[in-house]
Design a protein around this motif. Structure first.
Motif, short mmCIF file in Angstrom:
data_model
loop_
_atom_site.label_atom_id
_atom_site.label_comp_id
_atom_site.label_asym_id
_atom_site.label_seq_id
_atom_site.Cartn_x
_atom_site.Cartn_y
_atom_site.Cartn_z
N GLU A 1 13.16 1.96 -9.62
CA GLU A 1 12.64 2.85 -8.70
C GLU A 1 11.52 1.97 -8.09
OE1 GLU A 1 13.92 5.59 -7.32
OE2 GLU A 1 15.44 5.29 -8.79
N ILE A 2 10.55 1.30 -8.64
CA ILE A 2 9.41 0.73 -7.96
C ILE A 2 9.94 -0.44 -7.14
CG2 ILE A 2 7.59 -0.83 -8.38
CD1 ILE A 2 7.16 0.74 -11.29
N LYS A 3 10.99 -1.16 -7.46
CA LYS A 3 11.71 -2.21 -6.66
C LYS A 3 12.03 -1.55 -5.44
CE LYS A 3 12.81 -5.46 -10.45
NZ LYS A 3 11.95 -6.46 -9.91
N ILE A 4 12.72 -0.46 -5.68
CA ILE A 4 13.52 0.19 -4.25
C ILE A 4 12.32 0.77 -3.32
CG2 ILE A 4 14.53 2.45 -3.34
CD1 ILE A 4 16.23 2.06 -6.01
N TYR A 5 10.94 1.32 -4.03
CA TYR A 5 10.09 1.69 -3.06
C TYR A 5 9.36 0.42 -2.42
CZ TYR A 5 5.66 3.83 -1.90
OH TYR A 5 4.37 4.30 -1.17
N THR B 1 -3.96 15.03 -11.08
CA THR B 1 -2.85 14.25 -10.47
C THR B 1 -3.40 13.42 -9.13
OG1 THR B 1 -1.14 15.86 -10.73
CG2 THR B 1 -0.46 14.53 -8.98
N VAL B 2 -3.28 12.23 -9.23
CA VAL B 2 -4.01 11.40 -8.19
C VAL B 2 -2.79 10.51 -7.41
CG1 VAL B 2 -5.97 11.04 -9.17
CG2 VAL B 2 -4.17 9.62 -9.68
N MET B 3 -3.19 10.09 -6.09
CA MET B 3 -2.23 9.28 -5.45
C MET B 3 -2.51 7.91 -5.81
SD MET B 3 -1.70 10.44 -1.46
CE MET B 3 -1.11 8.75 -1.17
N LEU B 4 -1.55 6.93 -5.85
CA LEU B 4 -1.60 5.60 -5.96
C LEU B 4 -2.11 4.97 -4.76
CD1 LEU B 4 1.41 4.09 -8.34
CD2 LEU B 4 -0.82 5.30 -8.94
N LYS B 5 -2.95 3.93 -4.73
CA LYS B 5 -3.46 3.26 -3.59
C LYS B 5 -2.40 2.09 -3.26
CE LYS B 5 -7.94 2.43 -3.81
NZ LYS B 5 -9.23 1.73 -4.14
N ASP B 6 -1.84 1.23 -4.30
CA ASP B 6 -0.93 0.65 -3.98
C ASP B 6 -0.10 0.01 -5.31
OD1 ASP B 6 -2.59 -1.43 -5.57
OD2 ASP B 6 -3.64 -1.70 -4.03
N ILE B 7 1.01 -0.42 -5.22
CA ILE B 7 1.92 -0.86 -6.29
C ILE B 7 2.36 -1.93 -6.08
CG2 ILE B 7 3.69 0.60 -5.18
CD1 ILE B 7 4.21 1.38 -8.13
N ARG C 1 0.78 -1.26 0.01
CA ARG C 1 -0.19 -0.04 -0.02
C ARG C 1 0.91 1.29 0.06
NH1 ARG C 1 -4.57 -0.40 4.34
NH2 ARG C 1 -4.78 -2.33 3.24
N CYS C 2 0.35 2.30 -0.69
CA CYS C 2 1.28 3.47 -0.86
C CYS C 2 0.67 4.50 0.46
CB CYS C 2 1.32 4.09 -2.25
SG CYS C 2 1.50 3.21 -3.48
N PRO C 3 1.39 4.74 1.45
CA PRO C 3 0.53 5.70 2.46
C PRO C 3 0.92 7.24 2.12
CG PRO C 3 3.00 4.83 3.15
CD PRO C 3 2.52 4.22 1.78
N LEU C 4 -0.01 7.98 2.59
CA LEU C 4 0.00 9.42 2.60
C LEU C 4 1.51 9.87 3.08
CD1 LEU C 4 -3.23 10.62 4.38
CD2 LEU C 4 -2.57 10.76 1.96
N ARG C 5 2.31 9.26 3.90
CA ARG C 5 3.74 9.82 4.33
C ARG C 5 4.73 9.40 3.17
NH1 ARG C 5 2.43 5.67 7.66
NH2 ARG C 5 3.63 3.83 7.70
N PHE D 1 -0.25 -1.18 -10.61
CA PHE D 1 -0.77 -0.50 -9.46
C PHE D 1 -2.38 -0.04 -9.71
CE2 PHE D 1 0.85 2.52 -13.15
CZ PHE D 1 -0.21 3.17 -13.22
N SER D 2 -3.01 0.37 -8.80
CA SER D 2 -4.22 0.90 -8.68
C SER D 2 -4.33 2.35 -8.25
CB SER D 2 -5.14 -0.15 -7.54
OG SER D 2 -4.74 0.20 -6.26
N PHE D 3 -5.17 2.97 -8.67
CA PHE D 3 -5.55 4.52 -8.23
C PHE D 3 -7.00 4.66 -8.19
CE2 PHE D 3 -4.96 4.22 -12.66
CZ PHE D 3 -5.96 5.09 -13.42
N GLU D 4 -7.39 5.95 -7.94
CA GLU D 4 -8.82 6.23 -7.92
C GLU D 4 -9.14 7.52 -8.73
OE1 GLU D 4 -12.64 6.99 -5.18
OE2 GLU D 4 -10.96 5.82 -4.39
N ILE D 5 -9.92 7.82 -9.54
CA ILE D 5 -10.11 9.02 -10.29
C ILE D 5 -11.66 9.23 -10.67
CG2 ILE D 5 -9.62 8.08 -12.67
CD1 ILE D 5 -7.68 10.56 -13.01
#
Length: 216
Positions: A192-196, A122-128, A107-111, A133-137
């Motif tokens: 970068e995705i793997k690092i995250y 511009t939207v935030m991803l929910k998870d990756i 999950r991708c947190p706000l912090r 990944f997933s997102f809401e728009i």
């Protein structure tokens, strides 16, 4: 030979350990447990949990655990967890998409957000994960649509193309949630995705190993 559930109950009552799975912030947590007792009237089972991390907070929050047996996924509702004893419902069969995942998802947190710039929004991803990944728009796309956008991850921007795989409508927010597959992207995006993902795995495991467990 009985049903899958009957065979499972016979299996655990023979004294053999079983592995369970739960998900904390989309990260799969695997742990072992042993049968203690069951009550056919209340349809409850008590297990002694054997885990190197304190998963009490996770079990109290998520309320479900899963086990694989004879090619099926069994679902258990968690009623209580205290002093390493987990009280669950009798299992039932159900399709659990998380159990079929081939790649770790977090999950991708706000912090520690990941942003997607798409069609002027511009939207935030929910998870990756490594592959999607997933997102809401509030825009209505079709399953199968190929889209182009820019992912902002770890402070860097990566143009990418992705394909809509799943779609859900949220009545409350009047918006759509999408699960997508990454088809191509600027060089370096996979790194970068793997690092995250690795940094989030470490962060989540630290939370689980903290005195608060999974209560955060």
């Amino acid at each position: 030979m009985g049903t899958v559930i009957e065979d499972f109950l016979q299996f655990i009552k023979s004294g053999k350990s079983v592995y369970f799975y739960c998900f904390y912030q989309e990260l799969p947590i695997k742990f072992k447990a042993e049968f203690l007792e069951s009550n056919d009237n209340s349809m409850n089972i008590a297990f002694m949990v054997r885990s190197d991390i304190d998963i009490g907070g996770v079990l109290r929050e998520e309320k479900e655990v899963y086990s694989k047996f004879n090619g099926e996924v069994l679902v258990f509702r968690v009623y209580d967890y205290d002093d390493s004893v987990m009280l669950t419902s009798y299992p039932y069969l159900h399709k659990v998409p998380q159990m079929d995942r081939k790649y770790v998802r977090v999950r991708c947190p706000l912090r520690n957000p990941i942003y997607l710039v798409l069609d002027g929004q511009t939207v935030m991803l929910k998870d990756i994960s490594d592959v999607g990944f997933s997102f809401e728009i509030d825009k209505d796309y079709r399953v199968g649509d190929m889209l182009e956008g820019v992912m902002v991850i770890n402070g860097q921007e990566f143009p990418l193309k992705f394909k809509i795989k799943n779609k859900w409508y949220n009545d409350m927010s009047k918006s759509y949630s999408y699960g997508v597959l990454i088809k191509s992207g600027k060089k370096g995006i996979q790194k970068e995705i793997k690092i995250y993902i690795m940094s989030r795995e470490i962060e989540i495991l630290k939370i689980l190993n903290s005195p608060e467990g999974g209560k955060q």
